[in-house]
Write a protein that holds these residues in place. Structure first.
Motif: not given
Length: 491
Positions: A251-265, A318-329
């Motif tokens: 809900l903050l960073f969207g999808m991740s397609s790389s190992f290093w990016y996943s690790g950082l987020i 699916p994580e997208r169904t929790l979208a109402a929390a995204a603005p508050f995060l």
């Protein structure tokens, strides 16, 4: 003071323009996928059929109503069609700014929240999606802002606005009720400070529940809940122990397609969470602002309740169904800039940088959805008027109905994990055929489209049965979508 205000207004204007550019860029790149095709086809039905939930969507009808009238105003292109969600996504930027300002009376926090929203990969991804999630977030943020103002000013107009916006939100997505629960808990916990606000919140919630009863009755009356609106709750799934972590990160960073990016987020998420809890312990309970308390309560309700149920009984979530929390995060992340004597401002800066990198990767990277538009165009260019187009999956069937309604199309019966009842498929303009029907409905040639989104083993078995009794004339693969042209019954 005037100069500061003008500077803040200029900053917000720049962020809105930046967010708009990032949302309009590549808007036409991806085809509509299954859920988006359902949105498009449902919105194309008469208003009465939308109201009757003919497509047995698991979501209430407000977004479909708005899309229905939107389709009458714009050209029939993916860019124009998706623009409705994009507009809601752009409006969310100033809405989050306003809500953050109400919560904390701090323009640095408000500007940071708006900036995070403008560049968030999650918000950009769903501004490109023909679904209700940007509308949901906008309405929940607007309803929360109206509630906050109503408490402060004891204004009946603000209470009516809050009730109206939350009513629209629950008619957009069922999980808006969870955000409303967070508001109710906030009113309860502040009962001693403002009893009138508590009872007004109770009355507002009661009216919303009463107004939602017609749709609730419609959902419960469906003949087959396992295939209708209640399907997600009926569909058990394997437990994923990482979902409570991956959901808020997504809900903050969207999808991740790389190992290093996943690790950082993941690092930034865990580091911020741990230090935030440490900072929260330093603040006396009486010093926790009402805005921060409300932010946490909505996050806890919107994320905690569904994920808690998921842990007890895994279901399709699916994580997208929790979208109402995204603005508050986002708002919680922006709040970190106020803690000058801690690492939180630096972690907020790191999160912003990672969002920018994620957004750049999204725009420069490959398509994130199957190329159903290209696959359907290939069939249109090569099909003869009498050809039947048979899909082994509704994953390709429903998008194909959007891109080529003029073709004679059907989906193969017998899917062990169907997404909709047979009546829905026929209502949307196609047919449901069995393999035995090929002898009567196909006229010499027919196409078989295999998109392995779900029921993969079953789809492969059906294709093998077709290939065993018919002559293959041509075979193409477009982005993982396999397209076969057969001559009927000549093998």
């Amino acid at each position: 003071m005037t100069a500061v205000f003008k500077n803040s207004r200029l900053q917000l204007g720049f962020l809105i323009v930046l967010g708009a550019v990032l949302r309009l860029l590549n808007l036409d790149r991806d085809s509509l996928w299954l859920d988006e095709a359902i949105s498009y086809l449902a919105a194309g039905l008469p208003v009465a059929q939308i109201a009757n939930n003919t497509v047995q969507s698991s979501h209430p009808p407000l977004y479909y109503f708005l899309l229905h009238f939107w389709l009458k105003l714009i050209p029939n292109s993916d860019t124009a069609v998706k623009l409705l969600s994009t507009l809601f996504g752009i409006l969310l930027i100033p809405a989050i700014y306003i809500l953050s300002q109400q919560f904390f009376k701090n323009r640095t926090v408000s500007t940071t929240a708006a900036a995070l929203t403008a560049v968030s990969p999650f918000h950009i991804l769903y501004s490109h999606e023909l679904r209700m999630y940007t509308l949901l977030m906008l309405l929940v943020v607007g309803g929360t802002a109206a509630y906050t103002q109503a408490r402060q000013k004891q204004s009946s107009d603000r209470w009516l606005a809050a009730g109206g916006l939350f009513l629209l939100a629950v008619y957009t997505h069922l999980f808006a009720f969870l955000a409303l629960a967070g508001v109710g808990l906030h009113a309860l916990l502040n009962y001693g400070q403002n009893k009138r606000a508590f009872w007004t919140t109770v009355a507002m919630t009661a009216v919303i529940l009463i107004c939602f009863v017609p749709w609730l009755n419609l959902m419960l009356a469906e003949a087959d809940p396992a295939l209708g609106s209640l399907r997600p709750l009926q569909q058990a799934t394997n437990f994923n122990p990482l979902k409570p972590i991956t959901a808020p990160v997504f809900l903050l960073f969207g999808m991740s397609s790389s190992f290093w990016y996943s690790g950082l987020i993941l690092f930034s998420f865990f580091a911020y969470g741990i230090i935030f809890l440490m900072e929260l312990r330093k603040i006396e309970r009486s010093q926790i602002s009402s805005g921060l308390r409300l932010t946490l309560l909505i996050i806890i309700c919107v994320l905690g309740v569904p994920l808690g149920v998921y842990v007890v009984r895994p279901y399709f979530l699916p994580e997208r169904t929790l979208a109402a929390a995204a603005p508050f995060l986002i708002i919680l992340l922006a709040w970190g800039v106020t803690r000058r004597q801690s690492p939180l401002p630096y972690l907020t800066g790191l999160a912003t940088l990672l969002m920018v990198i994620g957004t750049i990767s999204y725009h420069l990277g490959p398509m994130v959805k199957p190329p159903y538009r290209s696959a359907t165009n290939h069939i249109v260019e090569n099909a003869q008027p009498e050809d039947l187009v048979l899909h082994t999956s509704d994953g390709s069937y429903l998008p194909a109905l959007r891109y080529a309604p003029q073709l004679n199309q059907g989906v193969l019966a017998g899917d062990p994990d169907p997404r909709k009842p047979t009546a829905v498929y026929t209502a949307l303009g196609g047919q449901v055929y069995s393999l035995a029907d090929l002898e009567t409905v196909a006229n010499g040639r027919f196409w078989a489209i295999v998109a392995l989104e779900h029921s993969i083993e079953w789809q492969q078995t059906q294709y093998d049965a077709i290939a065993a009794s018919h002559t293959l004339l041509d075979e193409q693969e477009i982005g993982g979508i396999r397209i076969f042209l057969f001559e009927q019954g000549t093998k």
